[in-house]
Design an enzyme around this catalytic site. Structure first.
Site, PDB file in Angstrom:
ATOM      1  CB  THR A 177      -0.915   0.036   1.225  1.00  0.00           C
ATOM      2  OG1 THR A 177      -0.113   0.120   2.412  1.00  0.00           O
ATOM      3  CG2 THR A 177      -1.776  -1.210   1.298  1.00  0.00           C
ATOM      4  CD  GLU A 324      -5.549  -1.470   2.512  1.00  0.00           C
ATOM      5  OE1 GLU A 324      -4.653  -0.961   3.197  1.00  0.00           O
ATOM      6  OE2 GLU A 324      -6.145  -0.837   1.590  1.00  0.00           O
ATOM      7  CE  LYS A 416     -16.592  17.930  16.948  1.00  0.00           C
ATOM      8  NZ  LYS A 416     -16.743  16.895  17.981  1.00  0.00           N
ATOM      9  CD1 TRP A 421     -19.208  15.950  12.784  1.00  0.00           C
ATOM     10  CD2 TRP A 421     -17.006  15.869  12.413  1.00  0.00           C
ATOM     11  NE1 TRP A 421     -18.633  15.265  13.830  1.00  0.00           N
ATOM     12  CE2 TRP A 421     -17.282  15.204  13.630  1.00  0.00           C
ATOM     13  CE3 TRP A 421     -15.682  15.942  11.985  1.00  0.00           C
ATOM     14  CZ2 TRP A 421     -16.295  14.615  14.410  1.00  0.00           C
ATOM     15  CZ3 TRP A 421     -14.691  15.359  12.756  1.00  0.00           C
ATOM     16  CH2 TRP A 421     -14.992  14.708  13.953  1.00  0.00           C
TER      17      TRP A 421
END
Length: 525
Positions: A177, A324, A416, A421
């Site tokens: 990855t 993944e 935040k 948010w």
């Protein structure tokens, strides 16, 4: 619970059919299509013969079942042959990310335990530096040199080489990855997983609305490196379907568009950066690229970019996945008359994929499917990835009424501020609606009063010259309508020539965040 009844009577000579990668190869007589690469053309009969020869030659070369064979190449027929021959031999194909730093490449080769390296001449200087520190027992170079080691290897192989059955759960491929922190993490995929992913992806892509998928008469060309998550699994799909395949080598805008024109390419996949490049070149040369469907992944597909793509004849739609997940687990589609934004969602789960949103973890998307990697080479990281029996993506998502997945933001990128948010993806999409903005990236930086505050980075494009004031005004107007939080108005907007990228073309938000923090510190000093 009472256990279900199992099969009790089995014929003495019944064949237990293992799902091995070689099952994906079509019968050559069923397709008249060809594979185009490096100025050469192969029919499927010749392509499959080369796979047998390569496996035979590698076996004679000393490669055994369970060994790892690493490949460093551009997108080519050679890579496609390795996609099949190496796993079919029972060995493990390691696709090396050649865009990583040399030290990171060395790390991935050591961790994988590769004993054989096949590499293009372009990477010879890198190989000369790395090989003395690796446990590589044998290597082959190929490409521009007078003596092409790959072709010489092929010539020594037996075209009648017979592949044996083995356990479908044997490891077929491995790669690493490409996060922005720490060492790359190694993932593994078995034959069974890759076959199931191929079947599910093919069933989905071949069942898309007209102009958004493929048939065996389409022409496929990847514009996502073959070292990156099996080129999103599409070479396996295209091969199984017997499609014409075109491999562009090292990515170059002129070459890609010339191949698109000359070979009549109709289906590709890439990250938004490459789509942006294609659009810009097409506009500069007044090109109509229709028909060309592109699956976009790696980063969110902004609606404004999808609309620009339509302007040059490209139908862009989102696919979603990660290293993944092998990778594709959802794919977008739209009905006639639906807004282009419908195709910018992550889309609908492929067959065999289960998705859920974990509200206890901030709305994180979790997944189950039979081809997801079962873990990393590190136990702690594996346990965190699969906590609770579901793969945790690290993405915040919502499920729309029609069942489509919509990615809101990365958990690590959501901002935040002022107790609310703010989605960096939503703000980026809004900024890109402004004429004169080619790319936008938003990050949050620490703020003593508000917790975090958004900061934007803008790459200017064609059109009217945008300014910090005009962009702030555009966001402010949308905030007044309630379309976005009033806390989303960026504290600062920086203009830059290019956005920093990871080795697979994603925007490197860690680098941008560090730049923004440094700039804020200097401004307050």
């Amino acid at each position: 619970m009472t256990q279900p009844r199992l099969l009790e009577t089995v014929a003495a000579e019944a064949y237990s059919y293992p799902l091995l990668i070689r099952r994906l190869l079509p019968k050559p007589e069923t397709t008249s299509q060809e594979i185009v690469s490096d100025g050469r053309r192969f029919g499927y009969a010749a392509f499959i013969e080369r796979i047998h020869r390569l496996a035979s030659a590698l076996s004679q070369f000393g490669v055994k079942a369970g060994d790892t064979v690493a490949v460093m190449d551009w997108d080519s027929h050679r890579y496609l042959e390795c996609y099949f021959a190496i796993p079919m031999l029972g060995a493990i194909l390691q696709t090396v990310n050649v865009r990583l730093a040399p030290a990171a490449i060395g790390f991935t080769l050591r961790q994988s335990g590769a004993s054989t390296l096949l590499y293009h001449d372009d990477f010879k200087p890198l190989a000369d530096v790395l090989l003395p520190g690796l446990q590589i027992e044998r290597s082959v170079t190929f490409g521009g040199s007078a003596a092409d080691g790959f072709e010489a290897l092929i010539e020594t192989g037996d075209p009648g080489y017979v592949f044996e059955d083995f356990d479908e759960n044997a490891i077929a491929t491995t790669f690493h990855t490409t996060g922005t922190t720490g060492d790359p993490k190694q993932v593994f995929f078995s034959h069974r997983q890759l076959v199931l992913h191929t079947l599910a992806a093919a069933a989905t892509i071949a069942n898309q609305p007209i102009g958004q998928g493929v048939t065996r008469n389409d022409v496929y060309m990847p514009i996502t490196p073959m070292f990156h998550v099996h080129a999103w699994g599409m070479p396996y799909v295209a091969t199984m379907l017997g499609m014409k395949q075109v491999y562009p080598g090292r990515y170059d805008p002129a070459t890609i568009l010339a191949l698109k024109r000359d070979e009549r390419v109709t289906y590709s996949h890439c990250v938004p950066t490459i789509l942006r490049m294609v659009i810009d070149v097409a506009r500069a040369n007044a090109l109509d690229l229709a028909p060309w469907t592109m699956m976009i992944g790696g980063s969110a597909l902004p609606e404004a970019l999808a609309e620009e793509a339509e302007g040059v004849g490209v139908i862009a739609l989102s696919g979603y996945g990660m290293s993944e997940t092998g990778p594709v687990v959802t794919l977008a589609r739209s009905k006639p008359g639906e807004a282009v934004g419908v195709r910018c969602r992550a889309g609908f789960p492929l067959p065999l994929v289960e998705v859920a949103v974990d509200q206890s973890r901030g709305g994180e998307l979790t997944i189950r499917a039979p081809w997801l990697t079962q873990g990393y080479s590190l136990q702690d990281a594996s346990d965190a990835l699969w906590e609770g029996g579901r793969l945790h993506t690290g993405d915040i998502a919502e499920l729309d009424a029609d069942g489509a997945v919509r990615i809101v933001d990365r958990l690590k990128d959501v901002i935040k501020t002022g107790g609310e948010w703010v989605s960096s993806l939503e703000l980026e999409s809004l900024l890109m609606e402004a004429a004169g903005v080619a790319e936008a990236a938003v990050v949050g930086i620490p703020d003593a009063r508000w917790g975090e505050r958004p900061v934007a980075f803008i790459v200017r494009g064609a059109g009217p010259a945008v300014t910090e004031g005009s962009l702030r005004h555009a966001v402010s107007e949308r905030a007044q309508t309630g379309a976005i939080s009033r806390y989303a108005i960026p504290d600062a907007i920086y203009f830059c020539e290019v956005l920093p990228r990871t080795s697979v073309g994603k925007v490197d938000k860690k680098a941008l965040r560090e730049t923004a923090i440094t700039s804020a510190s200097l401004a307050s000093a």
